[in-house]
Design a protein around this motif. Structure first.
Motif, mmCIF file in Angstrom:
data_model
loop_
_atom_site.group_PDB
_atom_site.id
_atom_site.type_symbol
_atom_site.label_atom_id
_atom_site.label_comp_id
_atom_site.label_asym_id
_atom_site.label_seq_id
_atom_site.Cartn_x
_atom_site.Cartn_y
_atom_site.Cartn_z
ATOM 1 N N ASN B 264 0.827 -1.217 0.000
ATOM 2 C CA ASN B 264 0.000 0.000 0.000
ATOM 3 C C ASN B 264 0.855 1.258 0.000
ATOM 4 O OD1 ASN B 264 -2.308 -1.463 -0.003
ATOM 5 N ND2 ASN B 264 -2.645 -1.345 2.216
ATOM 6 N N HIS B 268 1.062 4.073 -2.935
ATOM 7 C CA HIS B 268 0.871 5.488 -2.628
ATOM 8 C C HIS B 268 2.016 6.320 -3.204
ATOM 9 C CE1 HIS B 268 0.204 9.093 -0.197
ATOM 10 N NE2 HIS B 268 1.495 9.031 0.108
ATOM 11 N N TRP B 272 2.051 9.127 -6.320
ATOM 12 C CA TRP B 272 2.625 10.450 -6.078
ATOM 13 C C TRP B 272 3.668 10.769 -7.155
ATOM 14 C CZ3 TRP B 272 2.048 14.886 -3.786
ATOM 15 C CH2 TRP B 272 3.157 15.691 -3.484
#
Lengths: 390, 313
Positions: B264, B268, B272
Motif C-alpha cells: 500500500n 501510494h 505520487w
C-alpha cells in the motif's frame, strides 16, 4: 553490550553514518526525541536533507540553517512528554560557507570579493567535499556554543562515508599544499609567479586561455583566510577524535548497505574513533518467528485442501453480507500461507546478516520495518523506543 | 530505450542504480547488442554485482558482448591530452595531474567534461552498440550532462571549448542519449526523482529516457480476497478458525499484513510519482521492477535483467 539508553545518557556528540537510503535521518531524529523525552538534556539534532514528512514531524517545515526549538506542544497528544529540550536544524551548505567566509575574511573588501566571485558558488558545492566539511563544522559550532548537552548529527550522503572524517584534515592539507602556494603569490610572489609561468602556459593550452589564472586569483583571496580556516579545521578534527564523540553506523539487513557499514565500522576502528553502535533498521518484527510461521502455513494449507472443512468455514464466517465462496476462501488462505513462508525466508536472510552486524559491532540495536512512513512525533517516539528495547 | 547509444542511469543513493545499470546491460546483450558498461564512482559495486575482478579504465570484456570499465579523471585527462591535443608528452610532465585536479575541482564543468567526453568518445568510436553508465547520484548528474555547455560559457575560447561542441551534439540528441532515473517507492527517493526530472528538463537539453521504479512489492490480494482477509482478521472468525484448524494463524496473518502495508505504501508513493511527472514533458518508458532485494547479488542481476527484457520487448 550496552543499550541505546546509555548512549543517550552520555553528554557529547553522536555522529550517525551509513549508506544512502537506510534511514539515517529518521534514526537520528528518533535518537534525539528519545534523549529529550528520557532525560533532561538539552538535545540538538542536525540533519542534512530530511523527507518533507519527517521534517514536518519535527516541526521543521520552513527553516534553513538556524536551530529551532521544538515546541512541547508537538507532544501534547502523546503519552511521552519532553523532559529536556529538543532543537533541530537543517544543514544548508551554501549558507554555512557564507558564514565561514564572513567569519574568516580579514576585511570587508576580501569578504565581498569572495562572496561575489563566480567560482565561489561552484567551489562551495564541490570543493574538498564541502558538504562533509560543513557537517562537521556545524557540529563543532553547536558544540562550542555550549547550548547543548547532546548533539546528534545526521551525515550527508557521500560516495564514501569516510570522507566526512577526513574532511577537516583535507581542509588543513589544502591550505598547506605546495600547489596552492605555487599558484598564489605569497610573500615572495614574484619568484613564485615566475616558477608558475610554465604551468600557466601548459594549462592555457589544455584548458583554454586564462582559466587557471582566474582560479589562481580566486585562491589568492582565499588564502588570506588561511589562519582562521586551518585553526578551525584542527579544532573540528580534535572534536571528532574526542572520546565524547561517538559514531553510530546505521544499516538495513541487505547486502550492499551492510557491506558499506562493515567497511565503515572497520575504518572507524582503525582510525581510533569511538564507535558505539551498529543499528539494523527495517528488521522484520521480532514476534514473527520462522518455526511458528511455517507451522501456521502448514495448518492453513492443510485446512484449505480439505474442501469440506473450507466450505463449512466459508459458511460460518461473519462480518460480510456477501456469501463467501469456498474457492475464494481457499485462495485467500493459500496467499496467507505463501506470505508466512516467504516471510520465513526474509527472516532467515536477515538473521544471517544480523550475525554479520553483531560480529563487527561492539553494541547492536535494531528497529522494526514500519508499516507507514514516519509522519509525526509519535512515529519518532515509537522508533526511538524500539531502538531502546533492542 | 536500449536503441540509444548512451544511457546514464541515475537516482538517489541506495535505490539500486548499479543493479539496474548492470541488468539493463545484460538485457541489451540479450537483444544481441555489444555493450559497454561504465561505473562512475569507482566504488567497485559493479564488479561485485557482475561477479568479476576489479575493473579498470580500459574496457574489459567480462562476458560475451559485455565489456565494463570504471571512470577515472586522471586517466581520462591523459587520454584527452593524447587524442585531442596530439601532444602526449605533455601528460607526462610531473605535477601536471595535480595542477589539473586542482583547477578541475574549482572550475565549473572541467572534470565533468573530461568524464562525459570519454563516454561520448566511446559512442563516437562506435566499438559498442550502447554505452550504459552507472552514473553518480541525483545531485551530480545535471551538472554532468550539462557540463559541455556550462564550460563553453565559462571558457569562451580554447581547445576544451572546441571539444565540447561534438559532445553536446551527442548528448542533446534524444535518439542517441538518454537519462534513466531510478527510484524506489519511498518518499525521499520519489521526491528526488521528481526534482531530478524537473531539473533535467529545465536546465539541460538531455532527454529523460525512462523512469524505473525499483523494488516494487507485489500485490498481495485481489479485491475479493481482501474482503475475505478482513473477515479472517475478525476476532470471532479467528476463534472459529483456530478451533476448526487446531491452531491459530495469527502470525501468518500478521506477516501477510506486513506485506499488504508495504504494498500500500509503495502504491501510494508510485501514484505520487506519477502525479509529479504528469506536470512535466512525457517520458517514454515507466518501468516497475519487482522487489528482489533479498536475492544474492548475482541472482539479483539475472532476475532483474530477464524482467527488463520482458518489459522492453
Amino acid at each position: 553490550m550496552t543499550a541505546i539508553s546509555e548512549l543517550i545518557q552520555r553528554d557529547g556528540l553522536v555522529v550517525v553514518c551509513g549508506s544512502g537510503g537506510v534511514g539515517k535521518t529518521s534514526v537520528s531524529a528518533a535518537l534525539g526525541v528519545l534523549a529529550a523525552t528520557q532525560t533532561q538534556k538539552r538535545v540538538l539534532v542536525l540533519t542534512v536533507d530530511p523527507a518533507k514528512r519527517l521534517a514536518n514531524a519535527l516541526g521543521l517545515s520552513a527553516l534553513g540553517n538556524t536551530e529551532v526549538q521544538i515546541s512541547a506542544d508537538l507532544f501534547k497528544n502523546s503519552k511521552t512528554k519532553l523532559r529536556g529540550t529538543l532543537a533541530a536544524a537543517m544543514i544548508d551548505t551554501k549558507a554555512s560557507w557564507d558564514e565561514l567566509i564572513i567569519r574568516h575574511a580579514p576585511d570587508e573588501a576580501t569578504r565581498n570579493t569572495v562572496l561575489q566571485n563566480s567560482l565561489y558558488k561552484n567551489l562551495t558545492e564541490r570543493f574538498v567535499h564541502s558538504h562533509d566539511y560543513i557537517a562537521v563544522e556545524r557540529l563543532y559550532q553547536a558544540h562550542a556554543s555550549g547550548a547543548y548537552d547532546l548533539i546528534i548529527v545526521d551525515t550527508p550522503p557521500s560516495r564514501n562515508a569516510l570522507t566526512i572524517l577526513d574532511a577537516p584534515k583535507r581542509m588543513q592539507d589544502f591550505f598547506s599544499s605546495r600547489l596552492l602556494k605555487l599558484l598564489t603569490p605569497g610573500s615572495q610572489w614574484q619568484l613564485l609567479a615566475l616558477a608558475a609561468k610554465p604551468f600557466y602556459e601548459i594549462a592555457d593550452r589544455l584548458l583554454g586561455k586564462g582559466l587557471l589564472r582566474d582560479v589562481a586569483d580566486f585562491f589568492t583571496l582565499f588564502r588570506t583566510m588561511e589562519i582562521g580556516f586551518v585553526e578551525r579545521a584542527r579544532n573540528v578534527e580534535q572534536l571528532l577524535h574526542d572520546p565524547k564523540t561517538s559514531f553510530v553506523v546505521v544499516t538495513t539487513l541487505e547486502d550492499a548497505p551492510l557491506s558499506e557499514a562493515e567497511f565503515l565500522s572497520t575504518a572507524l576502528k582503525e582510525r581510533k574513533f569511538t564507535t558505539s553502535f551498529a543499528i539494523a533498521n527495517r528488521v522484520i518484527p521480532k514476534e514473527l518467528k520462522s518455526a511458528a510461521l511455517l507451522k501456521q502455513a502448514e495448518v492453513l494449507n492443510q485446512f484449505r485442501n480439505d474442501a469440506e472443512a473450507t466450505s463449512e468455514l466459508a459458511s460460518t464466517l461473519t462480518g460480510s453480507e456477501i456469501e463467501i465462496e469456498t474457492n475464494l476462501l481457499s485462495q485467500t488462505m493459500a496467499t496467507i500461507a505463501n506470505y508466512a513462508q516467504a516471510t520465513t525466508q526474509i527472516i532467515e536472510h536477515q538473521t544471517a546478516l544480523t550475525d554479520r552486524v553483531v560480529s563487527f559491532a561492539d553494541n547492536f540495536a535494531s528497529a522494526p520495518m514500519l508499516e507507514t512512513d514516519i509522519a509525526d512525533i509519535d512515529g519518532l517516539i515509537a522508533l526511538g523506543e524500539s531502538l531502546n528495547i533492542g | 530505450m536500449l536503441d540509444r547509444k548512451l544511457l546514464f542511469i541515475t537516482g538517489k543513493g541506495g535505490v539500486g542504480k548499479s543493479t539496474v545499470a548492470a541488468s539493463l546491460a545484460r538485457a541489451a546483450v540479450a537483444q544481441g547488442k555489444k555493450v559497454l558498461l561504465c561505473e562512475m564512482d569507482a566504488k567497485g559495486a559493479l564488479s561485485k554485482l557482475l561477479q568479476t575482478t576489479e575493473l579498470g579504465f580500459v574496457p574489459r570484456e567480462i562476458s560475451p558482448n559485455l565489456s565494463a570499465m570504471t571512470m577515472n579523471t586522471q586517466d581520462a585527462l591523459r587520454e584527452y591530452v593524447g587524442i585531442f591535443l596530439k601532444t602526449p608528452f605533455i601528460a607526462a610532465i610531473p605535477g601536471l595531474a595535480g595542477i589539473f585536479d586542482f583547477v578541475a575541482d574549482a572550475a565549473p564543468g572541467v572534470k565533468e567534461v573530461l568524464v562525459v567526453g570519454k563516454l561520448c568518445y566511446e559512442v563516437r568510436k562506435g566499438n559498442f552498440d550502447i554505452v550504459i553508465v552507472d552514473a553518480e547520484s541525483t545531485g551530480h548528474i545535471v551538472a554532468q550532462v550539462a557540463a559541455p555547455t556550462t564550460l563553453r560559457n565559462f571558457v569562451p575560447i580554447g581547445p576544451l571549448n572546441e571539444q565540447t561542441l561534438w559532445m553536446t551534439e551527442i548528448l542533446e540528441d534524444s535518439q542517441k542519449t538518454g537519462v534513466v532515473v531510478v527510484t524506489t517507492c519511498e518518499e525521499m527517493a520519489v521526491n528526488e526523482a521528481i526534482d531530478l526530472v524537473a531539473a533535467l528538463q529545465s536546465k539541460t537539453n538531455v532527454d529523460t529516457a525512462a523512469i524505473v521504479v525499483n523494488r516494487v512489492p507485489s500485490e498481495v490480494f485481489t479485491k475479493s480476497q481482501e474482503v475475505v482477509f478482513a473477515q479472517l482478521n475478525l476476532a470471532s472468525n479467528k476463534l472459529v478458525l483456530t478451533k476448526k484448524a487446531g491452531s491459530n494463524i495469527d502470525l501468518a496473518l500478521q506477516a501477510t499484513d506486513l506485506g499488504r502495508a508495504r504494498r500500500n505504501l509503495a502504491t501510494h508513493h508510485i501514484s505520487w510519482l506519477r502525479s509529479g511527472l504528469a506536470e512535466m514533458r512525457p517520458i517514454k518508458d515507466f518501468l516497475l521492477l519487482p522487489d528482489f532485494s533479498y536475492e544474492a547479488s548475482g541472482a539479483l542481476v539475472n532476475k532483474l535483467s530477464s524482467e527488463l527484457e520482458a518489459e522492453l520487448s
